[in-house]
Motif scaffolding. Structure first.
Motif: not given
Length: 342
Positions: A10, A13-14, A17-18, A188, A254, A268, A295, A298-299
Motif C-alpha cells: 500500500n 503504491d501511494k 503517486a507522490y 494498484r 490514478y 496531492f 508513502g 503513511q501506510s
C-alpha cells in the motif's frame, strides 16, 4: 507478516503517486529554478483527461429495434457506444480499458498545456523571487481548478477499472506462500509498476540522451551551457512540458483508485511539496526516495493498531517526519549542499 507486506505494498503504491508528482516538481525547480504551485493542477488535469476520454468514447448511438416492442407496441430504443458501431469488438475493448488508453490523449494535450504555460506565464518569472513564483502559480492553480469545476461540476467522477483487472493478484503464491494468503488489487499493482516505469524512463532520458545531458548540465550551470551555444531556454521549455506530461499520466492512471474532482490537485500538491523538501530541493533521486519513503510511513501509520495507540497519526506522520529530517538535515535527504541551509 502478511499484514506487514500488505501495508508495504500500500505504501509503495501511494508513494508511486507522490514520487511521480514530486519528480516533475523537482525537475522544474532544478532546471528553471521555479517553485511551481500549479503542478498539482496539472495532475488534476491529467485525471480529467481520463474522464474526458471515457466520455468521448462512450457517446451513444440511439437506434430502434423493430423486433423488440414496448408494452405499448412501440419499437424499443437500443443504445450502444458509437465506437462499437465503428470498431466492433475492439470498440468495446476500448471502452473497457478507457483509463490506460486515455494516456494517448493525455500525453499530447498535457505536453501542449505545459509548453503553453511555460511560454505564456512561467518564463516571465524566472528571475523573480520564489515568493512571487508561488503567488502567481498558486493563483494559476486556483483558476484552473475553477475552470474545471465549471465544466465538470464539483462532484467526483468515478472511473472504472478494466473488467479483467478488478480481482486481486495472489502475491503470496508468487512468494511461495499458501494460495490466497496475501492478495493485492491488480490495478494498484499495475499503478506501482507504471510509476516505476515512468520514473525509470525519466532518469534514462536525462542520463542517456544528448538532450537530457544538456538539461543536466543546465541544472548545474545554466550560464556556462548558454555560452557553449546551446539554446538552454528551448530545452527548459521542453522540460516543463515533459514535467506536465509526467503529472498528467500519473493523474490519468490514478483515477480508478480515487475518483477525481477539481480539488484533487491541491490535495496531492501539498503532500508532494513536503516530499520534494524532504528529498532535497532540486534532487531527482531524493524526490523519488522521499516519495516512496513517506508513502510507506503513511501506510503503516494508517494501521488500526497504530491509530489506536496514537489517534490521528496517519494524518500528520508525513509532516512530523519532514520536521525531524529538516531539523537534522536542512537540505533534505539528498539535497545539494547550501540549499535551504544558512
Amino acid at each position: 507478516m502478511n499484514a506487514f507486506l500488505a501495508q508495504l505494498l500500500n505504501g509503495l503504491d501511494k508513494g508511486g503517486a507522490y514520487a511521480l508528482i514530486a519528480l516533475g516538481l523537482t525537475l522544474v525547480f532544478g532546471t528553471l529554478g521555479v517553485v511551481n504551485f500549479a503542478h498539482g493542477a496539472l495532475f488534476m488535469l491529467g485525471c480529467f483527461m481520463a474522464v474526458t476520454f471515457r466520455y468521448l468514447i462512450t457517446i451513444e448511438k440511439v437506434t430502434t429495434d423493430p423486433t423488440q416492442l414496448s408494452p405499448w407496441g412501440q419499437p424499443l430504443e437500443v443504445r450502444a457506444p458509437v465506437v462499437q458501431d465503428w470498431l466492433g469488438d475492439f470498440g468495446l475493448f476500448l471502452v473497457d480499458y478507457s483509463v490506460p488508453f486515455s494516456i494517448l490523449l493525455t500525453i499530447p494535450v498535457m505536453l501542449a498545456i505545459g509548453i503553453g504555460m511555460e511560454r505564456g506565464l512561467i518564463k516571465h518569472f524566472y528571475k523573480r523571487t520564489h515568493a512571487e513564483q508561488i503567488l502567481v502559480t498558486f493563483g494559476l492553480a486556483i483558476v484552473i481548478g475553477e475552470i474545471v469545476k465549471s465544466i465538470y461540476g464539483p462532484n467526483p467522477w468515478p472511473q472504472p477499472i478494466p473488467s479483467d483487472l478488478r480481482s486481486a493478484a495472489d502475491i503470496g503464491r508468487w512468494l511461495g506462500m499458501e494460495p490466497n494468503t496475501l492478495t493485492y488489487p491488480w490495478w494498484r499493482l499495475i499503478y506501482l509498476m507504471f510509476s516505476l516505469a515512468v520514473i525509470a524512463a525519466g532518469f534514462s532520458f536525462l542520463r542517456f540522451t544528448t538532450f537530457g545531458g544538456g538539461v543536466r548540465a543546465g541544472m548545474a550551470d545554466r550560464r556556462a551551457v548558454g555560452l557553449l551555444g546551446i539554446n538552454i531556454d528551448k530545452r527548459f521549455t521542453v522540460v516543463f512540458g515533459l514535467a506536465a506530461v509526467v503529472a498528467g499520466v500519473a493523474g490519468a492512471m490514478y483515477t480508478p483508485l480515487l475518483p477525481p474532482n477539481y480539488q484533487i490537485g491541491m490535495d496531492f500538491l501539498v503532500l508532494s511539496f513536503v516530499v520534494v523538501v524532504v528529498g532535497g530541493m532540486g534532487s531527482l533521486p531524493g524526490a523519488v526516495l522521499a516519495g516512496f519513503l513517506l508513502g510507506i510511513l503513511q501506510s503503516f501509520a494508517s494501521m488500526t493498531e497504530v491509530k489506536s495507540l496514537i489517534p490521528g497519526i496517519d494524518q500528520v506522520i508525513i509532516y512530523l517526519v519532514a520536521v525531524v529530517i529538516l531539523l537534522v538535515r536542512p537540505r533534505g535527504l539528498m539535497g545539494r549542499r547550501g540549499v535551504m541551509e544558512g
